[in-house]
Design a protein around this motif. Structure first.
Motif, mmCIF file in Angstrom:
data_model
loop_
_atom_site.group_PDB
_atom_site.id
_atom_site.type_symbol
_atom_site.label_atom_id
_atom_site.label_comp_id
_atom_site.label_asym_id
_atom_site.label_seq_id
_atom_site.Cartn_x
_atom_site.Cartn_y
_atom_site.Cartn_z
ATOM 1 N N MET A 1 -41.892 -19.013 12.122
ATOM 2 C CA MET A 1 -40.286 -19.158 12.162
ATOM 3 C C MET A 1 -39.988 -20.637 11.754
ATOM 4 O O MET A 1 -41.090 -21.605 11.948
ATOM 5 N N GLY A 2 -38.989 -20.904 11.106
ATOM 6 C CA GLY A 2 -38.760 -22.162 10.709
ATOM 7 C C GLY A 2 -37.724 -22.868 11.344
ATOM 8 O O GLY A 2 -37.416 -22.249 12.555
ATOM 9 N N ASN A 3 -37.301 -24.157 10.793
ATOM 10 C CA ASN A 3 -36.306 -24.604 11.450
ATOM 11 C C ASN A 3 -34.980 -23.942 11.612
ATOM 12 O O ASN A 3 -34.628 -23.961 10.542
ATOM 13 N N VAL A 4 -34.328 -23.713 12.734
ATOM 14 C CA VAL A 4 -33.139 -23.183 12.534
ATOM 15 C C VAL A 4 -31.911 -24.142 12.919
ATOM 16 O O VAL A 4 -30.659 -23.632 12.887
ATOM 17 N N THR A 5 -32.349 -25.371 13.289
ATOM 18 C CA THR A 5 -31.245 -26.255 13.471
ATOM 19 C C THR A 5 -30.458 -26.655 11.900
ATOM 20 O O THR A 5 -31.465 -27.196 11.231
ATOM 21 N N PRO A 6 -29.216 -26.397 12.112
ATOM 22 C CA PRO A 6 -28.802 -27.118 10.559
ATOM 23 C C PRO A 6 -28.816 -28.346 10.374
ATOM 24 O O PRO A 6 -28.612 -29.166 11.293
ATOM 25 N N THR A 7 -28.969 -28.754 9.167
ATOM 26 C CA THR A 7 -28.877 -30.309 8.813
ATOM 27 C C THR A 7 -27.525 -30.674 8.755
ATOM 28 O O THR A 7 -26.644 -29.979 8.652
ATOM 29 N N ILE A 8 -27.367 -32.063 8.711
ATOM 30 C CA ILE A 8 -25.827 -32.497 8.501
ATOM 31 C C ILE A 8 -25.382 -32.308 7.280
ATOM 32 O O ILE A 8 -24.096 -31.938 7.273
ATOM 33 N N THR A 9 -26.285 -31.857 6.355
ATOM 34 C CA THR A 9 -25.881 -31.569 4.740
ATOM 35 C C THR A 9 -25.442 -30.112 4.794
ATOM 36 O O THR A 9 -24.283 -29.839 4.294
ATOM 37 N N ASP A 10 -26.169 -29.288 5.674
ATOM 38 C CA ASP A 10 -25.719 -28.171 5.826
ATOM 39 C C ASP A 10 -24.442 -27.699 6.504
ATOM 40 O O ASP A 10 -23.436 -26.879 6.215
ATOM 41 N N LEU A 11 -24.400 -28.566 7.653
ATOM 42 C CA LEU A 11 -22.817 -28.562 8.268
ATOM 43 C C LEU A 11 -21.790 -29.039 7.521
ATOM 44 O O LEU A 11 -20.779 -28.522 7.589
ATOM 45 N N LEU A 12 -21.975 -30.069 6.768
ATOM 46 C CA LEU A 12 -21.084 -30.544 5.873
ATOM 47 C C LEU A 12 -20.527 -29.583 4.804
ATOM 48 O O LEU A 12 -19.161 -29.432 4.315
ATOM 49 N N HIS A 13 -21.560 -29.018 4.104
ATOM 50 C CA HIS A 13 -21.292 -27.686 3.158
ATOM 51 C C HIS A 13 -20.546 -26.820 3.989
ATOM 52 O O HIS A 13 -19.492 -26.236 3.337
ATOM 53 N N ALA A 14 -20.857 -26.439 5.107
ATOM 54 C CA ALA A 14 -20.167 -25.220 5.825
ATOM 55 C C ALA A 14 -18.766 -25.750 6.025
ATOM 56 O O ALA A 14 -17.967 -25.012 5.822
ATOM 57 N N GLU A 15 -18.617 -26.970 6.455
ATOM 58 C CA GLU A 15 -17.033 -27.360 6.535
ATOM 59 C C GLU A 15 -16.331 -27.481 5.390
ATOM 60 O O GLU A 15 -15.099 -26.886 5.340
ATOM 61 N N GLU A 16 -16.969 -27.874 4.329
ATOM 62 C CA GLU A 16 -16.252 -27.673 2.990
ATOM 63 C C GLU A 16 -16.037 -26.143 2.430
ATOM 64 O O GLU A 16 -14.775 -25.975 2.105
ATOM 65 N N ALA A 17 -16.772 -25.237 2.817
ATOM 66 C CA ALA A 17 -16.699 -23.887 2.813
ATOM 67 C C ALA A 17 -15.576 -23.386 3.509
ATOM 68 O O ALA A 17 -14.727 -22.625 2.963
ATOM 69 N N ASN A 18 -15.434 -23.805 4.819
ATOM 70 C CA ASN A 18 -14.507 -23.338 5.816
ATOM 71 C C ASN A 18 -12.980 -23.897 5.101
ATOM 72 O O ASN A 18 -11.981 -23.128 5.519
ATOM 73 N N LEU A 19 -13.007 -24.720 4.419
ATOM 74 C CA LEU A 19 -11.807 -25.317 4.042
ATOM 75 C C LEU A 19 -11.410 -24.887 2.349
ATOM 76 O O LEU A 19 -10.470 -25.471 1.917
ATOM 77 N N ALA A 20 -12.180 -24.140 2.099
ATOM 78 C CA ALA A 20 -12.069 -23.586 0.538
ATOM 79 C C ALA A 20 -10.668 -22.881 0.402
ATOM 80 O O ALA A 20 -10.109 -23.304 -0.707
ATOM 81 N N LYS A 21 -10.142 -22.206 1.238
ATOM 82 C CA LYS A 21 -8.758 -21.760 1.107
ATOM 83 C C LYS A 21 -7.855 -22.663 1.122
ATOM 84 O O LYS A 21 -6.912 -22.707 0.332
ATOM 85 N N PHE A 22 -7.805 -23.556 2.013
ATOM 86 C CA PHE A 22 -6.877 -24.697 2.138
ATOM 87 C C PHE A 22 -7.085 -25.558 0.862
ATOM 88 O O PHE A 22 -5.953 -25.924 0.441
ATOM 89 N N ARG A 23 -8.064 -25.889 0.314
ATOM 90 C CA ARG A 23 -8.210 -26.650 -1.029
ATOM 91 C C ARG A 23 -7.565 -25.730 -2.051
ATOM 92 O O ARG A 23 -6.944 -26.305 -3.147
ATOM 93 N N ARG A 24 -7.950 -24.370 -2.107
ATOM 94 C CA ARG A 24 -7.230 -23.783 -3.156
ATOM 95 C C ARG A 24 -5.924 -23.749 -3.229
ATOM 96 O O ARG A 24 -5.458 -23.475 -4.233
ATOM 97 N N ALA A 25 -5.229 -23.684 -2.062
ATOM 98 C CA ALA A 25 -3.766 -23.675 -1.852
ATOM 99 C C ALA A 25 -3.055 -25.061 -2.326
ATOM 100 O O ALA A 25 -1.846 -25.120 -2.377
ATOM 101 N N LEU A 26 -3.877 -26.138 -2.245
ATOM 102 C CA LEU A 26 -3.316 -27.431 -2.620
ATOM 103 C C LEU A 26 -3.238 -27.550 -4.138
ATOM 104 O O LEU A 26 -3.650 -26.749 -4.914
ATOM 105 N N ARG A 27 -2.302 -28.397 -4.235
ATOM 106 C CA ARG A 27 -1.863 -28.592 -5.885
ATOM 107 C C ARG A 27 -3.132 -29.492 -6.665
ATOM 108 O O ARG A 27 -3.839 -29.794 -5.856
#
Length: 95
Positions: A1-27
């Motif tokens: 089994m590998g490491n299951v703890t997400p890296t800070i980069t993974d977390l930042l990518h996840a936050e960016e993905a979570n805000l994708a709809k918000f971003r899309r709604a922006l001008r």
């Protein structure tokens, strides 16, 4: 089994993905600012990882704010220098 703890980069990518709809709604112009803010957060991933904060997005927001404030400080210095040059120009002109 590998490491299951997400890296800070993974977390930042996840936050960016979570805000994708918000971003899309922006001008378009605001989307560019949004992208620039996330680019600023990516610059400070090491500090965010070191902080080990339970809510990493708060650390990302702080990293974005740091980059913005650095730009404000740089622009203030540029204005100060331009004012000095302008005052010197006017002083020389009045001689």
């Amino acid at each position: 089994m590998g490491n299951v703890t997400p890296t800070i980069t993974d977390l930042l990518h996840a936050e960016e993905a979570n805000l994708a709809k918000f971003r899309r709604a922006l001008r378009r112009e605001d989307q560019l600012v949004f992208d620039d803010l996330f680019a600023a957060a990516y610059k400070h991933r090491a500090a965010a990882a070191y902080a080990g904060h339970l809510l990493p997005f708060e650390t990302f927001l702080l990293a974005m704010q740091i980059e913005d404030h650095k730009e404000v400080m740089h622009l203030r210095e540029e204005i100060r220098n331009l004012r000095r040059l302008l005052e010197a120009f006017h002083a020389k002109k009045d001689e």
